[in-house]
Design a protein around this motif. Sequence first.
Motif, PDB file in Angstrom:
ATOM      1  N   UNK A 108       0.870  -1.188   0.000  1.00 16.82           N
ATOM      2  CA  UNK A 108       0.000   0.000   0.000  1.00 16.82           C
ATOM      3  C   UNK A 108       0.897   1.224   0.000  1.00 16.82           C
ATOM      4  N   UNK A 109       0.647   2.146  -0.960  1.00 14.51           N
ATOM      5  CA  UNK A 109       1.441   3.366  -1.080  1.00 14.51           C
ATOM      6  C   UNK A 109       0.508   4.545  -1.300  1.00 14.51           C
ATOM      7  N   UNK A 110       0.662   5.562  -0.432  1.00 14.60           N
ATOM      8  CA  UNK A 110      -0.153   6.771  -0.539  1.00 14.60           C
ATOM      9  C   UNK A 110       0.774   7.986  -0.553  1.00 14.60           C
ATOM     10  N   UNK A 111       0.881   8.623  -1.718  1.00 14.79           N
ATOM     11  CA  UNK A 111       1.684   9.841  -1.879  1.00 14.79           C
ATOM     12  C   UNK A 111       0.802  10.993  -2.358  1.00 14.79           C
ATOM     13  N   UNK A 112      -0.459  11.017  -1.953  1.00 15.74           N
ATOM     14  CA  UNK A 112      -1.411  12.025  -2.423  1.00 15.74           C
ATOM     15  C   UNK A 112      -1.013  13.425  -1.959  1.00 15.74           C
TER      16      UNK A 112
END
Length: 698
Positions: A108-112
């Motif tokens: 899971x990757x979140x770079x928002x």
Amino acid sequence: MSSIRILNLEDNEFTDSVVSSPLTSLTSLEFLSISGNHFDIPSSLGPLTNHSRLKVLILDDTKLTIDTKVASLIPRLQLKVLSMSNSPSRGFKLTSLGFLNHQHDLRILDLSSNDILGPFLAWLLENNTKLEELFMANNLFTTLEVPSMTLFNLSTMDLSNNNMRGKLTTEFWANVPNLSYLNLSANGLEGNIPSELGSVKSLDILDLSSNNFSGGLPIQLLDSKLDILSVAYNNLQGEIVLSNHTMNPSLSLLRLEHNLFNGSLSFLSSLFDLEILDVSNNIFIGKLPRLIANMSSLVTLDLSKNQLDGLIPQELCNLDELEYLDLSDNNLSGPLPSFFISRWMRHIHLSRNKLNGTLVHAPSNSSNLVTLDLSENEFSGSIPYWLGNLSQLSILSLKGNSFYGTFPEQLCKLKRLSMIDLSENNLFGPLPNCLGPMNLSTNYYDKVTSTQEFFTVIGWSPWTYVRRSHPTLFYKQKIEELDAPHTVGFTTKRRFDSYKGYALLKMVGLDLSCNQFSGEIPPKIAILQEMLVLNLSHNKLTGRIPMSLSSLTKIESIDLSYNNLIGSIPEELTQLNSLEVFNVSYNDLSGTIPNKNQFGAFDESSYYGNHLLCGLPLSKKCSTIINVNYSTTKSCAIAKQDGFIDKQTFYISFGVSYTTVGLVIPIVLFINPQWRQGWFHHVELVITTCQSLFITCY
């Protein structure tokens, strides 16, 4: 505490740098969240480089500082969950992505919301072939790069609100065969929507709205297993025709608004499980399909701004779950079906059609109605009494119809009303005193919230990747909003505006202009403390301007023009510091114009047609007033044309002129014999010529 494995410090007020904190020595950590604090952490994650057991790292809204000293270090940690999203209010941004080159096991990757520039990070997907969920919305990507390998595990991808250009290619879909959620909205993608999207059997949610796609809508998308489909705000066109066997019982949301689709709405007959349907702002034609009545789950129906005609079918009233109905800006005609307000209906927009008849049918149970907009139609008769039973009604617009009769006092019973527009009708009689106790309420959230809002909640639990999970402690949700804000039009500050969201929540106004109301303005009208707009123009109101209007401390616009008001302008009105528009033109007002505070900014157009007014901004000094009796009666329609002479003045001038000519000629001929002889000679010559012409023609 060296053996601690789980540490959650999120949403506190911790400060200082992570480099000098005890976090560097907690090498047994498997889960660490320091989001929503004031820590400074190097973008290389150098202080955590020896945390080989760390699997979940949450750094949302955390300040990342550039760190060149340890940028070349290869960290020992291999994360499975990394979240570094930011909110605009915090202003933090990701300054370096170098450490991600060494991450190969992310799930899971979140770079928002980090303003990451350049092409989409396809290399990041190639480094992490086990990636399951990717959130990179609100960045500054320029192109959508295609990963060079197949990502069998990727199920969720949000790349919305970037600057990506180019086309969607077939290779992209071939490399993400198990995708269930895809959001590419608010980009600059162009070309046709690939029909191969319909063959991705796992796809449940597809949002391609607010791009530059052209061509037709692939029928394969409506024949797939999609649950949510939005292609709104594109340049799609053509007729939507489904084959006889096409059927998608799973589609619950369909948004096609703001495109160039044409033809009929017959394709809806196969989509009977829809809950939200928005096809507004297209070129659909024909009648409303009666088969819409089979959509028993329909909650929101927006067919506005098309070219639909005919009657509103009675079957539409059978949609028991319907809460939001917008059929405005079409060519619908005929009377409303009886009991057109269903049980759960909250918002009804039928404005700018050709609907007619009276509103005699009282709804059986409509206590939930918040908005009723029937403006700019051809309704007649009196305003119905049953409006007083709509206890939740906040917005009422009957503008531009042919309603007649006195002001409906039953409206005074509605304590949640905040916007009333009865302008451009044939209402007459005095304004009732009950206008005062009415509670033109604000902060009524239901008038803003519309069932157009549709939230897709994507939840993920990082505890899946920690040795001993505690799922009740931490569950992160990504909420995607597919909404079309509830919008209401209202005239204020001399222009017609659309209000929505917070602006609609705070909008409080009363517009009774362009009617035949008479009598005095009730002083109790000033009890409506929250009022922002008061428009009583183009009526037959008499008496003085009430001094009590000075208590409307929030008022922004007052229009009392084209009435028969007398007396002076109350000096107390200069206390209204929020007043931006003030118009009392074409009345019988007299005396000196106040010039304090806000009144110093109003120009002479606010006072035209009052021949007994003097002082700035008028050029007339108060010592040179001439007593002139000036009639201010003028129709609303003519006044809107900004003309200088009304019909009544024109006819009177025309008649006086011809009467004068008819009297002057005989008098002059009687006085002067030579002129009289020449006149009769001329008449004889004309008669002789006419006779000669007649004989010749015969």
